[in-house]
Motif scaffolding. Sequence first.
Motif, PDB file in Angstrom:
ATOM      1  N   VAL A  43      33.191  31.400  25.141  1.00 30.91           N
ATOM      2  CA  VAL A  43      32.466  32.674  25.226  1.00 30.91           C
ATOM      3  C   VAL A  43      31.104  32.559  24.554  1.00 30.91           C
ATOM      4  N   ALA A  44      31.038  31.843  23.442  1.00 30.89           N
ATOM      5  CA  ALA A  44      29.750  31.679  22.746  1.00 30.89           C
ATOM      6  C   ALA A  44      28.731  30.962  23.642  1.00 30.89           C
ATOM      7  N   ALA A  45      29.199  29.924  24.361  1.00 35.92           N
ATOM      8  CA  ALA A  45      28.294  29.213  25.281  1.00 35.92           C
ATOM      9  C   ALA A  45      27.850  30.126  26.412  1.00 35.92           C
ATOM     10  N   ALA A  46      28.747  30.963  26.925  1.00 41.15           N
ATOM     11  CA  ALA A  46      28.378  31.891  27.992  1.00 41.15           C
ATOM     12  C   ALA A  46      27.381  32.932  27.492  1.00 41.15           C
ATOM     13  N   VAL A  47      27.518  33.359  26.227  1.00 37.66           N
ATOM     14  CA  VAL A  47      26.572  34.335  25.658  1.00 37.66           C
ATOM     15  C   VAL A  47      25.181  33.726  25.561  1.00 37.66           C
ATOM     16  N   GLU A  48      25.097  32.461  25.135  1.00 36.22           N
ATOM     17  CA  GLU A  48      23.783  31.816  25.034  1.00 36.22           C
ATOM     18  C   GLU A  48      23.124  31.720  26.402  1.00 36.22           C
ATOM     19  N   ARG A  49      23.920  31.440  27.418  1.00 32.83           N
ATOM     20  CA  ARG A  49      23.360  31.380  28.775  1.00 32.83           C
ATOM     21  C   ARG A  49      22.869  32.756  29.202  1.00 32.83           C
ATOM     22  N   ALA A  50      23.633  33.805  28.866  1.00 29.34           N
ATOM     23  CA  ALA A  50      23.236  35.166  29.228  1.00 29.34           C
ATOM     24  C   ALA A  50      21.955  35.582  28.497  1.00 29.34           C
ATOM     25  N   ARG A  51      21.782  35.127  27.255  1.00 30.37           N
ATOM     26  CA  ARG A  51      20.542  35.453  26.518  1.00 30.37           C
ATOM     27  C   ARG A  51      19.324  34.879  27.255  1.00 30.37           C
ATOM     28  N   ARG A  52      19.488  33.657  27.801  1.00 33.96           N
ATOM     29  CA  ARG A  52      18.361  33.053  28.500  1.00 33.96           C
ATOM     30  C   ARG A  52      18.066  33.778  29.811  1.00 33.96           C
ATOM     31  N   ARG A  53      19.091  34.308  30.447  1.00 35.70           N
ATOM     32  CA  ARG A  53      18.894  34.997  31.720  1.00 35.70           C
ATOM     33  C   ARG A  53      18.406  36.431  31.519  1.00 35.70           C
ATOM     34  N   GLY A  54      18.649  37.003  30.379  1.00 31.43           N
ATOM     35  CA  GLY A  54      18.182  38.368  30.087  1.00 31.43           C
ATOM     36  C   GLY A  54      17.383  38.396  28.808  1.00 31.43           C
ATOM     37  N   PRO A  55      16.181  37.853  28.828  1.00 29.63           N
ATOM     38  CA  PRO A  55      15.416  37.741  27.575  1.00 29.63           C
ATOM     39  C   PRO A  55      15.060  39.086  26.949  1.00 29.63           C
ATOM     40  N   GLY A  56      15.012  40.141  27.723  1.00 29.39           N
ATOM     41  CA  GLY A  56      14.652  41.435  27.148  1.00 29.39           C
ATOM     42  C   GLY A  56      15.843  42.239  26.668  1.00 29.39           C
ATOM     43  N   LEU A  57      17.025  41.702  26.750  1.00 31.14           N
ATOM     44  CA  LEU A  57      18.230  42.449  26.374  1.00 31.14           C
ATOM     45  C   LEU A  57      18.645  42.135  24.947  1.00 31.14           C
ATOM     46  N   ARG A  58      19.379  43.074  24.375  1.00 28.25           N
ATOM     47  CA  ARG A  58      19.929  42.890  23.028  1.00 28.25           C
ATOM     48  C   ARG A  58      21.428  42.574  23.154  1.00 28.25           C
ATOM     49  N   PHE A  59      21.902  41.687  22.307  1.00 28.20           N
ATOM     50  CA  PHE A  59      23.300  41.267  22.335  1.00 28.20           C
ATOM     51  C   PHE A  59      23.945  41.519  20.982  1.00 28.20           C
ATOM     52  N   ASP A  60      25.084  42.206  21.016  1.00 23.83           N
ATOM     53  CA  ASP A  60      25.888  42.424  19.805  1.00 23.83           C
ATOM     54  C   ASP A  60      27.192  41.652  20.000  1.00 23.83           C
ATOM     55  N   VAL A  61      27.320  40.541  19.292  1.00 20.47           N
ATOM     56  CA  VAL A  61      28.421  39.604  19.542  1.00 20.47           C
ATOM     57  C   VAL A  61      29.303  39.492  18.304  1.00 20.47           C
ATOM     58  N   GLY A  62      30.613  39.595  18.516  1.00 21.19           N
ATOM     59  CA  GLY A  62      31.596  39.363  17.456  1.00 21.19           C
ATOM     60  C   GLY A  62      32.789  38.613  18.033  1.00 21.19           C
ATOM     61  N   LEU A  63      32.965  37.356  17.622  1.00 20.18           N
ATOM     62  CA  LEU A  63      33.982  36.497  18.215  1.00 20.18           C
ATOM     63  C   LEU A  63      34.935  35.978  17.139  1.00 20.18           C
ATOM     64  N   ASP A  64      36.191  36.295  17.274  1.00 16.05           N
ATOM     65  CA  ASP A  64      37.221  35.727  16.402  1.00 16.05           C
ATOM     66  C   ASP A  64      37.806  34.477  17.063  1.00 16.05           C
ATOM     67  N   PRO A  65      38.128  33.466  16.272  1.00 10.20           N
ATOM     68  CA  PRO A  65      38.684  32.234  16.860  1.00 10.20           C
ATOM     69  C   PRO A  65      39.971  32.525  17.644  1.00 10.20           C
ATOM     70  N   TRP A  66      40.059  31.906  18.814  1.00  9.35           N
ATOM     71  CA  TRP A  66      41.246  32.098  19.666  1.00  9.35           C
ATOM     72  C   TRP A  66      41.420  30.859  20.552  1.00  9.35           C
ATOM     73  N   GLN A  67      42.635  30.341  20.567  1.00 10.72           N
ATOM     74  CA  GLN A  67      42.929  29.132  21.338  1.00 10.72           C
ATOM     75  C   GLN A  67      43.811  29.484  22.531  1.00 10.72           C
ATOM     76  N   VAL A  68      43.415  28.987  23.701  1.00 11.75           N
ATOM     77  CA  VAL A  68      44.095  29.320  24.960  1.00 11.75           C
ATOM     78  C   VAL A  68      44.486  28.034  25.664  1.00 11.75           C
ATOM     79  N   HIS A  69      45.625  28.066  26.337  1.00 10.78           N
ATOM     80  CA  HIS A  69      46.042  26.932  27.159  1.00 10.78           C
ATOM     81  C   HIS A  69      45.681  27.230  28.611  1.00 10.78           C
ATOM     82  N   GLY A  70      44.750  26.473  29.162  1.00  7.82           N
ATOM     83  CA  GLY A  70      44.321  26.727  30.526  1.00  7.82           C
ATOM     84  C   GLY A  70      43.258  25.750  30.965  1.00  7.82           C
ATOM     85  N   ASP A  71      42.586  26.084  32.049  1.00  6.93           N
ATOM     86  CA  ASP A  71      41.538  25.254  32.637  1.00  6.93           C
ATOM     87  C   ASP A  71      40.201  25.656  32.013  1.00  6.93           C
ATOM     88  N   ALA A  72      39.579  24.720  31.305  1.00  6.68           N
ATOM     89  CA  ALA A  72      38.334  25.033  30.593  1.00  6.68           C
ATOM     90  C   ALA A  72      37.235  25.431  31.565  1.00  6.68           C
TER      91      ALA A  72
END
Length: 469
Positions: A333-362
């Motif tokens: 999610v953090a990597a996706a947020v950084e990509r979104a910041r680049r695509r929306g340079p005029g937007l503000r982002f309020d991000v809060g991420l707690d560690p979470w481990q998932v079993h699945g397809d990265a």
Amino acid sequence: MRRRSLRSRLTLLIAAAVALAVAVSAAACWLLARAEMRDQIARSLTRLRPAADQVAIALRDCRGDETQRRGPRPDWDPSGRSWQIVAPDGTVCVWAGSAQVRPSAAERALTTGSILRDAVTTDGTSVLVHTTRYVPAPGPPGRFPEPAPSAPVTISVFRSTAEMDQTLGILAVVFGSVSVLGVAGAAVAGLWLARTALRPVARLTRAVEHVARTEDLTVTIPVEGEDEIARLGRSFNTMTAALSSSQERQRRLVADAGHELRTPLTSLRTNIDLLLRSEATGRAIEPAAKRRLLANVKEQFEEMSSLVGDLLELSREAESGESSAEIDFHEVVAAAVERARRRGPGLRFDVGLDPWQVHGDARGLHRAAVNVLDNAVKFSPPGGLVTVRLGNGVLTVRDEGPGIPQDELPHVFERFWRSPSARGLPGSGLGLAIVAQAVRDAGGRVSVENAPGGGTLATLELPGTPPSA
């Protein structure tokens, strides 16, 4: 046996099982009857005790004293039993002219107890012989009494088994006939049972053959009961329904993809035809118009590339085993947020991420997070706020856009569906469909709704655990 049909094999197995049971029962009854009749003959032999004068007459005849007989012999046993005296040297003393049984060595040497055996008389009659050693009890004097023997003697009493053998023969014929009739009846009953039991299987077979011949996946078979055949029928109906649904989704995907590709292809062909006509006629296009035309061609190519990528992502089968692994979803999610910041340079982002481990397809989960954030960026007003939260496996993304009309919310996860108000914006209508598939593959749930106070709220719930320290 393997080449026979299941019905004939089941019929043969039932008939064979009944035949074996009838044969064993008939043989057991015949043996029990034989043992009982033999036991009755044996009991009749053990109860016989010749009178003393009868034994004396037999001994006198054996010594050659026939001339000393003073009258006719008494009738000793009208039931058909006979007897003889066995001497230690093997000599047999019987009534004059009576049949006799050749004594065995054990009978000649008998001193105590008794012997019961089968034998054949001198005239060829099968008999049962009971031999014992005793002194005949003195009886009342007859018309011509003889002196009783002074020493113990060995006496063999025997009786013909012809009647028993005849009765056993009749029983064998009766039991054999009953067995044959039983086997025939079992074969008929087995055939009826096989047809009755396999009737659902026959319906299932016809349905499968129809599907294989016509590829018609709408076929269903009637199901009754709760037995194994009924469960098989339900499984078949469920399978055909799933295949039909998959086939329908495939048709829709192909049709929708063709429809979506038609627009950029038409635009590309028009622009390229215009460029070619300009070159062929020698009438040059103004530089500014030509740049706009080439930019439009590039934009159409990018749109087609994005559409093809989305189609490949959506149509690929869920990979299992090797492609699934434990991933840190908060980093995705953090990597996706950084990509979104680049695509929306005029937007503000309020991000809060707690560690979470998932079993699945990265790759699939990364694409899901990117698509959700891209939608938030696309529909957010200039300077708007995008709020991203991840806690206990629940990812929420909220924007301050116009939201989604209430009647359009049920369609947001459908492939190629686009809101009429968003059709002027870039996109293929596959973004949220890819999100839904990726989340389902990971065992989670996804939803999109209008947020209180305006905007859109997307929620992704993924099972997992906090990473170990």
